[in-house]
Scaffold this active site. Structure first.
Site, PDB file in Angstrom:
ATOM      1  CG  ASN A 182      -6.730  -0.564   1.314  1.00  0.00           C
ATOM      2  OD1 ASN A 182      -6.095  -0.062   0.389  1.00  0.00           O
ATOM      3  ND2 ASN A 182      -6.158  -1.125   2.362  1.00  0.00           N
ATOM      4  CB  CYS A 193      -0.939   0.018   1.198  1.00  0.00           C
ATOM      5  SG  CYS A 193      -2.143  -1.318   1.137  1.00  0.00           S
ATOM      6  CG  HIS A 237      -2.995   3.563   2.356  1.00  0.00           C
ATOM      7  ND1 HIS A 237      -3.505   3.188   1.143  1.00  0.00           N
ATOM      8  CD2 HIS A 237      -3.048   2.458   3.158  1.00  0.00           C
ATOM      9  CE1 HIS A 237      -3.857   1.912   1.189  1.00  0.00           C
ATOM     10  NE2 HIS A 237      -3.588   1.444   2.401  1.00  0.00           N
TER      11      HIS A 237
HETATM   12  O1  UT7 Z   1      -3.765  -1.121   3.769  1.00  0.00           O
HETATM   13  C1  UT7 Z   1      -2.861  -2.004   4.315  1.00  0.00           C
HETATM   14  C2  UT7 Z   1      -2.812  -1.974   5.782  1.00  0.00           C
HETATM   15  N1  UT7 Z   1      -4.027  -2.476   6.349  1.00  0.00           N
HETATM   16  C3  UT7 Z   1      -4.620  -1.831   7.318  1.00  0.00           C
HETATM   17  O2  UT7 Z   1      -4.190  -0.773   7.702  1.00  0.00           O
HETATM   18  C4  UT7 Z   1      -5.804  -2.481   7.999  1.00  0.00           C
HETATM   19  C5  UT7 Z   1      -5.652  -2.379   9.481  1.00  0.00           C
HETATM   20  N2  UT7 Z   1      -6.690  -3.075  10.256  1.00  0.00           N
HETATM   21  C6  UT7 Z   1      -7.979  -2.630  10.313  1.00  0.00           C
HETATM   22  O3  UT7 Z   1      -8.351  -1.686   9.641  1.00  0.00           O
HETATM   23  C7  UT7 Z   1      -8.910  -3.292  11.284  1.00  0.00           C
HETATM   24  O4  UT7 Z   1      -8.167  -4.117  12.131  1.00  0.00           O
HETATM   25  C8  UT7 Z   1     -10.043  -4.126  10.623  1.00  0.00           C
HETATM   26  C9  UT7 Z   1     -11.038  -3.204   9.955  1.00  0.00           C
HETATM   27  C10 UT7 Z   1      -9.437  -5.094   9.613  1.00  0.00           C
HETATM   28  C11 UT7 Z   1     -10.794  -4.921  11.697  1.00  0.00           C
HETATM   29  O5  UT7 Z   1     -11.302  -4.021  12.694  1.00  0.00           O
HETATM   30  P1  UT7 Z   1     -11.029  -4.312  14.223  1.00  0.00           P
HETATM   31  O6  UT7 Z   1     -11.744  -3.273  14.970  1.00  0.00           O
HETATM   32  O7  UT7 Z   1      -9.540  -4.398  14.420  1.00  0.00           O
HETATM   33  O8  UT7 Z   1     -11.720  -5.703  14.450  1.00  0.00           O
HETATM   34  P2  UT7 Z   1     -11.083  -7.087  14.928  1.00  0.00           P
HETATM   35  O9  UT7 Z   1     -10.269  -7.690  13.847  1.00  0.00           O
HETATM   36  O10 UT7 Z   1     -10.421  -6.896  16.265  1.00  0.00           O
HETATM   37  O11 UT7 Z   1     -12.382  -7.950  15.137  1.00  0.00           O
HETATM   38  C12 UT7 Z   1     -13.369  -7.568  16.107  1.00  0.00           C
HETATM   39  C13 UT7 Z   1     -14.557  -8.497  15.947  1.00  0.00           C
HETATM   40  C14 UT7 Z   1     -14.170  -9.974  15.877  1.00  0.00           C
HETATM   41  O12 UT7 Z   1     -15.151 -10.733  16.535  1.00  0.00           O
HETATM   42  P3  UT7 Z   1     -14.878 -11.312  17.993  1.00  0.00           P
HETATM   43  O13 UT7 Z   1     -13.652 -12.155  17.884  1.00  0.00           O
HETATM   44  O14 UT7 Z   1     -14.659 -10.096  18.873  1.00  0.00           O
HETATM   45  O15 UT7 Z   1     -16.131 -12.048  18.289  1.00  0.00           O
HETATM   46  C15 UT7 Z   1     -14.226 -10.282  14.416  1.00  0.00           C
HETATM   47  O16 UT7 Z   1     -14.478 -11.651  14.156  1.00  0.00           O
HETATM   48  O17 UT7 Z   1     -15.222  -8.212  14.727  1.00  0.00           O
HETATM   49  C16 UT7 Z   1     -15.376  -9.423  13.974  1.00  0.00           C
HETATM   50  N3  UT7 Z   1     -15.339  -9.096  12.567  1.00  0.00           N
HETATM   51  C17 UT7 Z   1     -16.429  -8.788  11.871  1.00  0.00           C
HETATM   52  N4  UT7 Z   1     -17.731  -8.702  12.194  1.00  0.00           N
HETATM   53  C18 UT7 Z   1     -18.611  -8.353  11.241  1.00  0.00           C
HETATM   54  C19 UT7 Z   1     -14.258  -9.026  11.756  1.00  0.00           C
HETATM   55  N5  UT7 Z   1     -14.634  -8.702  10.528  1.00  0.00           N
HETATM   56  C20 UT7 Z   1     -15.982  -8.550  10.556  1.00  0.00           C
HETATM   57  C21 UT7 Z   1     -16.945  -8.194   9.593  1.00  0.00           C
HETATM   58  N6  UT7 Z   1     -18.240  -8.109   9.971  1.00  0.00           N
HETATM   59  N7  UT7 Z   1     -16.614  -7.922   8.317  1.00  0.00           N
END
Ligand code: UT7
Length: 341
Positions: free
Chosen positions: A295, A126, A265
């Site tokens: 993204n 990215c 980004h």
């Molecule tokens: O561009 C390259 C670099 N990439 C980035 O900068 C991305 C960086 N990361 C992020 O933007 C975030 O970490 C995400 C958007 C990918 C995820 O958000 P988060 O607030 O960090 O969520 P998480 O991964 O900690 O997941 C929280 C909960 C989980 O459920 P449990 O384990 O708490 O029950 C996930 O399973 O949200 C759940 N979850 C979802 N729920 C509904 C993860 N994806 C989804 C989804 N819909 N699409």
């Protein structure tokens, strides 16, 4: 002493200025509502956690990243009244090249009637567009080339697992291209590129390269898709995006009042907001396109410039900041060269 004189990294009096920008997103839109029919997610979750409402997906048979890059470059040549034969160099930043070889830059040149010039791809996930811009600027600043095209393009839908809700809601397809030309008044004043390979484990594509070439087994195990440990990547992205912006501001003696636009980004609206907060920049000076494009990896920054072009004036001070797989990160401080209206 002016900030420019104090900056030890700025040697040249000729700067590489962006003198045109054009973007392309494919016509098909994948909304949050459609994704909610494919995986266990909701519009509410996606908007709250990422800021994304929809993204564009390239669906035509046999079309790769080069198709979108070529659309953006054709548009760029037309709007800047530049003939293909005038281009001296074309660099394409992409993580989803059409082929392992030849480069997507080669293909874009051919599709746009640009012949017999140097062209190559840059791979920095990215952060690739900032890397490619930094490389391209060197050729302009030294006087070697006068017209250099930098493309950022990705067909992320080609490497996304649409059964994995943690990644499939994040990415979209698109391309953007800028023209760089020499200027004694405006242009790129400073840039930073950086990396930390130990971050690989948290964001990568497991198979398809020389370490794990494609086999029936790698396909069956779904190893050709993006693997991302979201929460870990999030922490690094927040820190590095803000760090690179702060470093550029410090060594160019800039305060938040001196920055007209942050061009970040677009990986997550919350990462963008926290970068802006650390820079003490209000929301109306931050370019945001994530809600409609998601993204698009290497295309996010040029697509922002394309979307906000009509608001940009000569002399506006822009700070670009990116973070991506690798890990890689980078930023650039530049002054805008033309009236975007
Ligand atoms: O561009 C390259 C670099 N990439 C980035 O900068 C991305 C960086 N990361 C992020 O933007 C975030 O970490 C995400 C958007 C990918 C995820 O958000 P988060 O607030 O960090 O969520 P998480 O991964 O900690 O997941 C929280 C909960 C989980 O459920 P449990 O384990 O708490 O029950 C996930 O399973 O949200 C759940 N979850 C979802 N729920 C509904 C993860 N994806 C989804 C989804 N819909 N699409």
């Amino acid at each position: 002493m002016s900030p420019a004189k104090k900056n030890p990294y700025r040697k040249s009096h000729i700067r590489a200025a962006i003198t045109g920008v054009c973007g392309y997103v494919p016509p098909d839109v994948l909304s949050n509502a459609k994704l909610a029919q494919m995986v266990d997610t909701s519009d509410e979750w996606i908007v709250a956690r990422t800021g994304i409402k929809e993204r564009h997906i390239l669906t035509g048979k046999g079309l790769g990243t080069s198709h979108m890059g070529a659309e953006a470059v054709r548009g760029l040549l037309a709007k800047t009244a530049t003939a293909p034969g005038e281009i001296d160099l074309l660099i394409c930043a992409t993580t989803t090249p059409d082929f392992v070889f030849p480069s997507t830059a080669n293909l874009i040149c051919d599709m746009c009637g640009i012949r017999n010039i140097g062209s190559f791809d840059v791979q920095a996930a990215c952060s690739g567009f900032v890397y490619a811009l930094t490389i391209a600027a060197q050729f302009v600043e030294t006087g070697k080339y006068r017209k250099v095209v930098v493309v950022g393009a990705d067909k992320m839908s080609a490497i996304i697992d649409y059964t994995d809700r943690k990644t499939c809601v994040l990415f979209g397809d698109g391309a953007g291209a800028v023209l760089l030309e020499p200027s004694r008044k405006y242009g790129i004043i400073d840039s930073v590129i950086s990396s930390d390979g130990s971050g690989m484990q948290h964001l990568h594509q497991k198979a398809g390269g020389s370490r794990l070439p494609p086999t029936a087994e790698t396909v069956a195990k779904r190893l050709h898709y993006v693997h991302q440990e979201g929460a870990t990547v999030y922490k690094f992205a927040v820190a590095r995006m803000a760090d690179v912006a702060a470093a550029l501001m410090k060594r160019n003696y800039l305060s938040s009042q001196d920055i007209d636009w942050l061009v970040p980004h677009q990986a997550n609206k919350r990462i963008i907001e926290s970068t802006a907060e650390r820079m003490k920049l209000p929301a109306d000076r931050v370019m945001i396109t994530i809600h409609k494009y998601g993204n698009t990896t290497n295309a996010t920054i040029p697509l922002c410039l394309w979307d906000y072009e009509s608001k940009l004036k000569p002399g506006d001070r822009l700070l670009l900041a990116a973070f991506g797989g690798g890990f890689t990160w980078g930023g650039a401080y530049l002054t805008w060269a033309y009236d975007g209206r």
